[in-house]
Scaffold this motif. Structure first.
Motif, PDB file in Angstrom:
ATOM      1  N   SER A 166       8.009 -13.320  21.545  1.00 58.10           N
ATOM      2  CA  SER A 166       9.550 -13.547  20.676  1.00 58.10           C
ATOM      3  C   SER A 166       8.948 -14.389  19.745  1.00 58.10           C
ATOM      4  CB  SER A 166      10.653 -13.838  21.178  1.00 58.10           C
ATOM      5  OG  SER A 166      11.832 -13.929  20.077  1.00 58.10           O
ATOM      6  N   GLY A 167       8.901 -14.208  18.500  1.00 58.33           N
ATOM      7  CA  GLY A 167       8.525 -15.423  17.485  1.00 58.33           C
ATOM      8  C   GLY A 167       9.556 -16.854  17.170  1.00 58.33           C
ATOM      9  N   GLU A 241       7.508 -16.879   9.340  1.00 58.27           N
ATOM     10  CA  GLU A 241       8.485 -16.480   9.645  1.00 58.27           C
ATOM     11  C   GLU A 241       8.312 -17.222  11.759  1.00 58.27           C
ATOM     12  OE1 GLU A 241       7.984 -12.113   8.024  1.00 58.27           O
ATOM     13  OE2 GLU A 241       8.304 -11.937  10.248  1.00 58.27           O
ATOM     14  N   HIS A 244       9.533 -20.778  10.760  1.00 59.67           N
ATOM     15  CA  HIS A 244      11.237 -20.822  11.271  1.00 59.67           C
ATOM     16  C   HIS A 244      11.856 -20.313  12.655  1.00 59.67           C
ATOM     17  CE1 HIS A 244      10.465 -21.773   6.515  1.00 59.67           C
ATOM     18  NE2 HIS A 244      12.001 -21.759   6.542  1.00 59.67           N
ATOM     19  N   GLN A 245      11.269 -19.303  12.817  1.00 56.95           N
ATOM     20  CA  GLN A 245      12.059 -18.813  14.269  1.00 56.95           C
ATOM     21  C   GLN A 245      12.506 -19.731  15.431  1.00 56.95           C
ATOM     22  OE1 GLN A 245       9.961 -14.243  14.263  1.00 56.95           O
ATOM     23  NE2 GLN A 245      12.035 -14.475  15.234  1.00 56.95           N
TER      24      GLN A 245
ATOM     25  N   MET B   1      17.393 -14.196  11.954  1.00 54.81           N
ATOM     26  CA  MET B   1      16.193 -15.096  10.944  1.00 54.81           C
ATOM     27  C   MET B   1      17.598 -16.190  10.491  1.00 54.81           C
ATOM     28  SD  MET B   1      13.274 -13.812   8.764  1.00 54.81           S
ATOM     29  CE  MET B   1      12.811 -12.770   9.760  1.00 54.81           C
ATOM     30  N   ASP B   2      16.959 -16.958  10.174  1.00 54.45           N
ATOM     31  CA  ASP B   2      17.721 -18.724   9.342  1.00 54.45           C
ATOM     32  C   ASP B   2      17.697 -17.860   8.106  1.00 54.45           C
ATOM     33  OD1 ASP B   2      16.641 -19.647  11.706  1.00 54.45           O
ATOM     34  OD2 ASP B   2      15.719 -21.090  10.585  1.00 54.45           O
ATOM     35  N   VAL B   4      16.719 -18.413   4.402  1.00 54.33           N
ATOM     36  CA  VAL B   4      15.575 -19.952   3.694  1.00 54.33           C
ATOM     37  C   VAL B   4      16.729 -19.723   2.375  1.00 54.33           C
ATOM     38  CG1 VAL B   4      13.221 -19.752   3.294  1.00 54.33           C
ATOM     39  CG2 VAL B   4      14.200 -18.368   5.475  1.00 54.33           C
ATOM     40  N   ALA B  45      17.613 -12.088  16.478  1.00 57.50           N
ATOM     41  CA  ALA B  45      16.161 -12.892  16.767  1.00 57.50           C
ATOM     42  C   ALA B  45      15.463 -12.520  16.055  1.00 57.50           C
ATOM     43  CB  ALA B  45      15.885 -12.164  18.705  1.00 57.50           C
ATOM     44  N   GLY B  46      15.598 -11.857  14.661  1.00 58.83           N
ATOM     45  CA  GLY B  46      14.589 -11.461  13.873  1.00 58.83           C
ATOM     46  C   GLY B  46      13.098 -11.139  13.916  1.00 58.83           C
ATOM     47  N   ASN B  47      13.196 -10.074  15.382  1.00 54.24           N
ATOM     48  CA  ASN B  47      11.658  -9.842  15.419  1.00 54.24           C
ATOM     49  C   ASN B  47      11.578  -8.340  14.660  1.00 54.24           C
ATOM     50  OD1 ASN B  47      10.446 -12.438  17.268  1.00 54.24           O
ATOM     51  ND2 ASN B  47      12.401 -11.634  18.610  1.00 54.24           N
ATOM     52  N   GLN B  49      10.533  -5.700  16.425  1.00 54.24           N
ATOM     53  CA  GLN B  49      11.580  -5.023  17.091  1.00 54.24           C
ATOM     54  C   GLN B  49      12.479  -5.639  18.465  1.00 54.24           C
ATOM     55  OE1 GLN B  49       9.142  -7.641  18.143  1.00 54.24           O
ATOM     56  NE2 GLN B  49       8.168  -6.022  17.934  1.00 54.24           N
TER      57      GLN B  49
END
Lengths: 346, 346
Positions: A166-167, A241, A244-245, B1-2, B4, B45-47, B49
């Motif tokens: 995960s990011g 990205e 930030h994550q 994701m945050d 921005v 979670a911002g990924n 997938q």
């Protein structure tokens, strides 16, 4: 589904609104072009969904829309991108892609020959990757209400137990690995834009990366924190990205970045930073530093990672900045692309 | 994701090309509109997938593209259709929908307020159905290269062991059940077409049918051969598809077809056969005749099947014709819609 009625004129015919109307003409279009090109039993069954058996455990799902312009470009086409790109989003989770779906929005008047060429390209890519396209949908909109064809693909895959890339898992000290040269896809597409046309022998790098990822997972999967393919927005967006994550910074070395001379030249001509230019067959991996050399060696042993490089590291930074040590000995901030310089690159 | 940078102007702002460029503006659009509306941890979670655990066994996958025009119509909007319609394709396999993806192709200049309204509609539908939207993608194309917004959804679900409903399993003697009135969706959408506008109080029947299907499966799943939702092309196209897949004919009774008087009147006004008009919250089931009454009773006990009816039966017919006994005592062929009378109905 059976072919119903007359065959399509695949040489000179054009898509018309009846091809999206749910009747006989649509059945013909789907049979003659999509089912023929994707060529698998599940699709031939002709239902609105497909079923398959899976082992229990962790599954991964992703989707992407493709609107690239032009539809055909050096090294590929929208169909090839749609198959490879969606497979890559599954692979970036350390997972094995299993099955795909594809939906099409087609503009009235689009040549059937071009649609077939795109479908055949998707079929070939899906067979090469071992990921069948098992379900789909087709819509047609009036002339002037779309631009040729847009494709959306979705893919499901299975992840090994315990793998949760995960990011948000990058930690200071981690190494940043890049699988090969940057900017190829974006430059290849732009070289065919009507308003920009310039000569280059750069081909899109579009490729399915799940084989490369499998090699990396075997070499050191437990040490890989995150993987991502730097598509739209390029390497710069992807690193920002992840920064930030994870709430960290990143520091990369310009001298370590693989860039083809023709790509660097084209970017200079167009006033673009190669760090912002899209890739379609590259990945970055954030890995524990102790495992970096082992994983890098595994990448280099794979054809799609032959030019893999250690390009930098994750650092502690509350400001979450991505910085680059330049070849001139200085450092600069690598920012996200702020605007719309590169629309419809994928 | 945050989030921005600056917030979007959700009251007066318009989508521009930067919202699809992979950078800061896109992250903001996704965060403020889609992640906020779809509201689940996996998406946050911002990924690229999402991962989830599944039990082993039979899984089902489907996809649909939505290009309905206008985007908002009595009883629903494109987002509601996209969520419900794709859930329904999973439900038609007798399966339980689990997770969805959504991808968006947006025309430059599209109002952010409309995009938010559509996203909120999708979020509400997904929560009501218990099927989270766990992954997505957003692309923006230049003004005039799309028509507002197109949405593609994909869904995966799990099917109980031994359940393999398929359009090729209809056998002579099987009963044909229909869950409620036909033509509502198509008439509701057409009543708002700029070139056709007419007054009606008909609402789209868009609904997620997996609850109704679960009731039917409990009542007599082993006796259900096939289910399908008669969307584009209407009941006529769906019956013809099944006749072709199974190599049988079908015989239905006009007097048994539930049709609202306003729908019948609108179809007469427009010169349309209600059998060709799209539905978005109805299903037909082909069931063994001995189980028909039991399954019909279960359907009628569910709010979405209150007007369910036995509308006819499957017959032996090498010509694979669908025929209808008319209210005047005759019979006529029910053909597929041949042309493009009803483009962009879903």
């Amino acid at each position: 589904m059976d072919l119903v009625g007359r065959k399509l004129d695949l040489r000179r015919g054009l898509v018309d609104l009846s091809h999206g109307a749910g009747g006989r003409a649509m059945a013909r279009l789907i049979g003659d072009i999509f089912v023929a090109a994707f060529d698998n039993e599940m699709l031939r069954a002709g239902n609105d969904q497909s079923a398959f058996d899976v082992a229990g455990g962790r599954m991964v799902m992703t989707t992407d829309a493709y609107v690239v312009s032009p539809l055909f470009f050096p090294g590929g086409d929208i169909g090839l991108l749609a198959v490879n790109g969606t497979i890559n989003d599954i692979a970036m989770a350390g997972a094995t892609p299993l099955y795909m779906s594809a939906s099409f929005v087609i503009e009235e008047g689009f040549p059937l020959a071009d649609l077939q060429r795109i479908a055949q390209s998707m079929g070939a890519a899906s067979r090469a990757a071992g990921v069948p396209i098992v379900t789909g949908d087709t819509k047609v909109v009036e002339r002037g209400k779309a631009d040729g064809v847009f494709i959306s693909t979705a893919c499901v895959g299975s992840a090994p137990a315990g793998v949760e890339l995960s990011g948000d898992k990058a930690r200071p000290g981690d190494a940043i690995l890049l699988s090969g040269s940057i900017g190829d896809h974006g430059v290849a597409v732009m070289s065919r834009r009507q308003d920009l046309e310039f000569g280059t022998d750069v081909l899109s790098d579009t490729a399915a990366l799940h084989g490369l990822v499998a090699t990396m997972m075997t070499a050191g999967g437990a040490s890989i924190r995150a993987m991502r393919d730097p598509t739209r927005g390029g390497l710069a967006a992807t690193l920002n990205e992840i920064a930030h994550q994870s709430g960290v910074g990143a520091r990369i070395d310009e001298a370590a970045l693989p860039i083809k001379p023709q790509v660097a030249a084209a970017c200079e001509l167009l006033g673009l930073d190669p760090l912002n230019v899209a890739n379609e067959g590259k990945l970055i991996a954030i890995v524990e530093s102790g495992a970096a050399e082992t994983i890098l060696a595994a990448m280099r042993a794979h054809p799609l990672g032959a030019e893999a490089a250690l390009i930098g590291k994750i650092v502690a930074d509350d400001g979450r900045f991505v910085q680059m040590n330049t070849v001139f000995g200085g450092a600069r901030i690598v920012d996200w692309l702020s605007g719309e310089q590169l629309p419809r690159i994928c």
